[in-house]
Design a protein around this motif. Structure first.
Motif, short mmCIF file in Angstrom:
data_model
loop_
_atom_site.label_atom_id
_atom_site.label_comp_id
_atom_site.label_asym_id
_atom_site.label_seq_id
_atom_site.Cartn_x
_atom_site.Cartn_y
_atom_site.Cartn_z
N VAL A 77 0.83 -1.20 0.00
CA VAL A 77 0.00 0.00 0.00
C VAL A 77 0.87 1.26 0.00
CG1 VAL A 77 -1.78 1.29 1.23
CG2 VAL A 77 -1.85 -1.20 1.19
N GLY A 78 1.86 1.29 0.87
CA GLY A 78 2.73 2.45 0.95
C GLY A 78 3.72 2.55 -0.19
N GLY A 79 4.13 1.40 -0.70
CA GLY A 79 5.06 1.39 -1.82
C GLY A 79 6.49 1.73 -1.43
N ALA A 80 7.26 2.12 -2.43
CA ALA A 80 8.69 2.36 -2.23
C ALA A 80 8.96 3.51 -1.27
CB ALA A 80 9.36 2.62 -3.58
N ASP A 81 8.17 4.58 -1.32
CA ASP A 81 8.39 5.74 -0.45
C ASP A 81 8.25 5.36 1.02
OD1 ASP A 81 8.79 7.28 -2.68
OD2 ASP A 81 6.71 8.03 -2.75
N THR A 82 7.21 4.60 1.33
CA THR A 82 7.00 4.19 2.72
C THR A 82 8.10 3.26 3.20
OG1 THR A 82 4.59 4.41 2.55
CG2 THR A 82 5.43 2.94 4.26
N MET A 83 8.49 2.31 2.36
CA MET A 83 9.53 1.37 2.75
C MET A 83 10.87 2.07 2.93
SD MET A 83 8.10 -1.48 3.24
CE MET A 83 9.61 -2.40 3.50
N ASN A 84 11.17 3.04 2.11
CA ASN A 84 12.42 3.79 2.26
C ASN A 84 12.41 4.60 3.55
OD1 ASN A 84 13.63 2.88 -0.14
ND2 ASN A 84 12.63 4.46 -1.36
N ALA A 85 11.26 5.17 3.89
CA ALA A 85 11.15 5.94 5.13
C ALA A 85 11.34 5.04 6.34
CB ALA A 85 9.80 6.64 5.19
N ALA A 86 10.71 3.86 6.32
CA ALA A 86 10.85 2.92 7.44
C ALA A 86 12.28 2.41 7.55
CB ALA A 86 9.87 1.77 7.26
N ALA A 87 12.88 2.12 6.41
CA ALA A 87 14.27 1.63 6.41
C ALA A 87 15.22 2.70 6.92
CB ALA A 87 14.66 1.20 5.00
N GLY A 88 14.92 3.98 6.62
CA GLY A 88 15.76 5.06 7.11
C GLY A 88 15.73 5.18 8.62
N LYS A 169 -9.35 -1.35 -11.03
CA LYS A 169 -9.11 0.07 -11.28
C LYS A 169 -7.63 0.40 -11.11
CE LYS A 169 -13.68 1.28 -9.41
NZ LYS A 169 -14.39 2.11 -8.40
N ASP A 170 -7.25 1.58 -11.57
CA ASP A 170 -5.86 2.00 -11.49
C ASP A 170 -5.39 2.28 -10.07
OD1 ASP A 170 -5.52 1.81 -14.22
OD2 ASP A 170 -6.03 3.90 -14.61
N ASN A 171 -6.32 2.51 -9.14
CA ASN A 171 -5.92 2.80 -7.76
C ASN A 171 -5.67 1.54 -6.94
OD1 ASN A 171 -8.77 2.32 -7.88
ND2 ASN A 171 -8.96 3.10 -5.80
N CYS A 172 -5.59 0.39 -7.59
CA CYS A 172 -5.28 -0.87 -6.90
C CYS A 172 -3.91 -0.77 -6.24
CB CYS A 172 -5.31 -2.03 -7.90
SG CYS A 172 -4.73 -3.62 -7.21
N VAL A 173 -3.82 -1.20 -4.98
CA VAL A 173 -2.55 -1.13 -4.24
C VAL A 173 -1.91 -2.50 -4.08
CG1 VAL A 173 -3.26 0.92 -2.98
CG2 VAL A 173 -3.74 -1.34 -2.01
N ALA A 174 -2.50 -3.52 -4.71
CA ALA A 174 -1.95 -4.88 -4.68
C ALA A 174 -1.85 -5.42 -3.26
CB ALA A 174 -0.57 -4.92 -5.36
N CYS A 175 -2.89 -5.18 -2.46
CA CYS A 175 -2.90 -5.72 -1.09
C CYS A 175 -3.16 -7.21 -1.08
CB CYS A 175 -3.94 -4.99 -0.24
SG CYS A 175 -5.66 -5.33 -0.71
N GLY A 176 -3.76 -7.74 -2.14
CA GLY A 176 -3.99 -9.18 -2.24
C GLY A 176 -5.28 -9.66 -1.61
N ALA A 177 -6.10 -8.75 -1.12
CA ALA A 177 -7.36 -9.16 -0.48
C ALA A 177 -8.30 -9.84 -1.48
CB ALA A 177 -8.05 -7.95 0.14
N CYS A 178 -8.35 -9.31 -2.71
CA CYS A 178 -9.21 -9.91 -3.72
C CYS A 178 -8.69 -11.28 -4.15
CB CYS A 178 -9.31 -8.98 -4.93
SG CYS A 178 -7.73 -8.54 -5.68
N VAL A 179 -7.37 -11.42 -4.16
CA VAL A 179 -6.76 -12.72 -4.51
C VAL A 179 -7.19 -13.79 -3.52
CG1 VAL A 179 -4.59 -13.96 -4.85
CG2 VAL A 179 -4.79 -11.58 -5.58
N ASP A 180 -7.14 -13.44 -2.24
CA ASP A 180 -7.53 -14.40 -1.19
C ASP A 180 -9.02 -14.67 -1.20
OD1 ASP A 180 -4.87 -14.47 -0.38
OD2 ASP A 180 -5.15 -12.89 1.12
N ALA A 181 -9.82 -13.69 -1.61
CA ALA A 181 -11.28 -13.84 -1.56
C ALA A 181 -11.83 -14.68 -2.70
CB ALA A 181 -11.94 -12.47 -1.57
N CYS A 182 -11.09 -14.78 -3.81
CA CYS A 182 -11.60 -15.50 -4.98
C CYS A 182 -11.42 -17.00 -4.83
CB CYS A 182 -10.88 -15.01 -6.24
SG CYS A 182 -11.45 -15.85 -7.75
#
Length: 309
Positions: A77-88, A169-182
């Motif tokens: 959900v956060g993507g690269a920016d969030t992970m870089n901030a946490a890693a910092g 839709k384009d705003n998909c964050v790839a959380c995987g919830a739909c993958v698990d639900a199908c």
């Protein structure tokens, strides 16, 4: 009066002793919590979607703090920016990861996959899948009840009334919830690709070609034409179904052109330029050109004959 005083003193002494006991017990069994957990949690999106593989953002923050190597951890959900901030915050390095998106691997629209029966039960894919194979000749395709839509907390998926299939839709964050639900496993997380372009086989039917094609006109028939055409060895065919490895695919789209059932989808590509067909000369022009050529030949022949004389 003395009884009252003694009672109060006794209770005060017992309370003091109990407090001391509780204090020493709390100190003895005190669990130290790294303050960096709070810091990491603050930079996380607080979606608590479970896309990272943990129950929530707090658990993910704890895992990041406790892990020596965080290269395998990722917040979709956060993507690269969030992970870089946490890693910092942790003073650690994080491996760069490509953004992902969910794709629907089913071509079974109402036109391609006609219904053979009618389901009159609970509006749930999980329930329907547990009761029968489906309302069409394909037992692998989408059931159309929308469990994936209900599972998505980002409003990134919806059901198309015309096709009966979910649309990402384009705003998909790839959380995987739909993958698990199908329950049919027709939704997959794949790389978004450069310029948000991607190529994938939109079918999961494992039946043999003839059976699959009869059930759905746009089904993959396992003919291996795409695999033979791919110059990057990105396509494999197993159990009568083709699969494109998004790590190897270079988006050349040669596989799309040779697929006989249009089971391979290309997303966000510009339309291919159609070369104009060469104009054939009309019949009168062709006859005129032929007559002119014959006249020229006769003149040349006559000149040659005059020279000989």
């Amino acid at each position: 009066m003395n009884v009252v005083v003694i009672t109060v003193l006794t209770l005060a002494i017992l309370g003091t002793i109990a407090a001391l006991v509780l204090y020493f017990v709390a100190q003895k069994f005190k669990v130290f919590e790294d303050p960096r957990i709070d810091q990491v949690e603050e930079v996380l999106p607080a979606a608590n979607c479970g896309g990272c593989g943990f129950p929530g953002c707090r658990a993910f923050a704890e895992a990041m703090v406790k892990s020596d190597d965080i290269s395998e951890l990722n917040c979709p959900v956060g993507g690269a920016d969030t992970m870089n901030a946490a890693a910092g915050i942790l003073g650690k390095e994080i491996a760069a990861s490509d953004p992902m998106i969910a794709v629907v691997k089913c071509n079974g629209t109402c036109d391609n996959r006609p219904k053979t029966n009618f389901y009159d039960g609970a509006t749930s894919c999980a329930v329907a899948a547990s009761l029968y194979a489906g309302d069409t000749g394909c037992s692998y395709g989408c059931l159309g009840c929308g469990d994936c839509v209900e599972a998505c907390t980002f409003d990134a998926i919806e059901m198309d009334e015309k096709t009966g299939l979910p649309v990402i839709k384009d705003n998909c964050v790839a959380c995987g919830a739909c993958v698990d639900a199908c329950p049919k496993n027709i939704i997959e997380l794949r790389k978004r690709g450069p310029k948000d372009r991607r190529v994938f086989v939109s079918c999961v039917n494992k039946d043999k070609g003839g059976v699959a094609k009869k059930a759905c006109s746009a089904a993959c028939i396992g003919c291996k034409k795409c695999m033979k055409e791919c110059p990057f060895d990105a396509i494999t065919v197993e159990n009568n179904i083709a699969y494109i490895d998004f790590n190897k695919c270079k988006l050349c789209r040669k596989c799309v052109a040779v697929c006989p059932t249009n089971a391979i989808h290309e997303v966000n590509f510009p339309p291919k330029k159609v070369k104009p067909a060469a104009e054939k000369p009309s019949a009168p022009k062709a006859e005129t050109a032929k007559a002119e050529a014959k006249t020229s030949e006769n003149i040349t022949s006559s000149d040659d004959k005059n020279k000989e004389e």
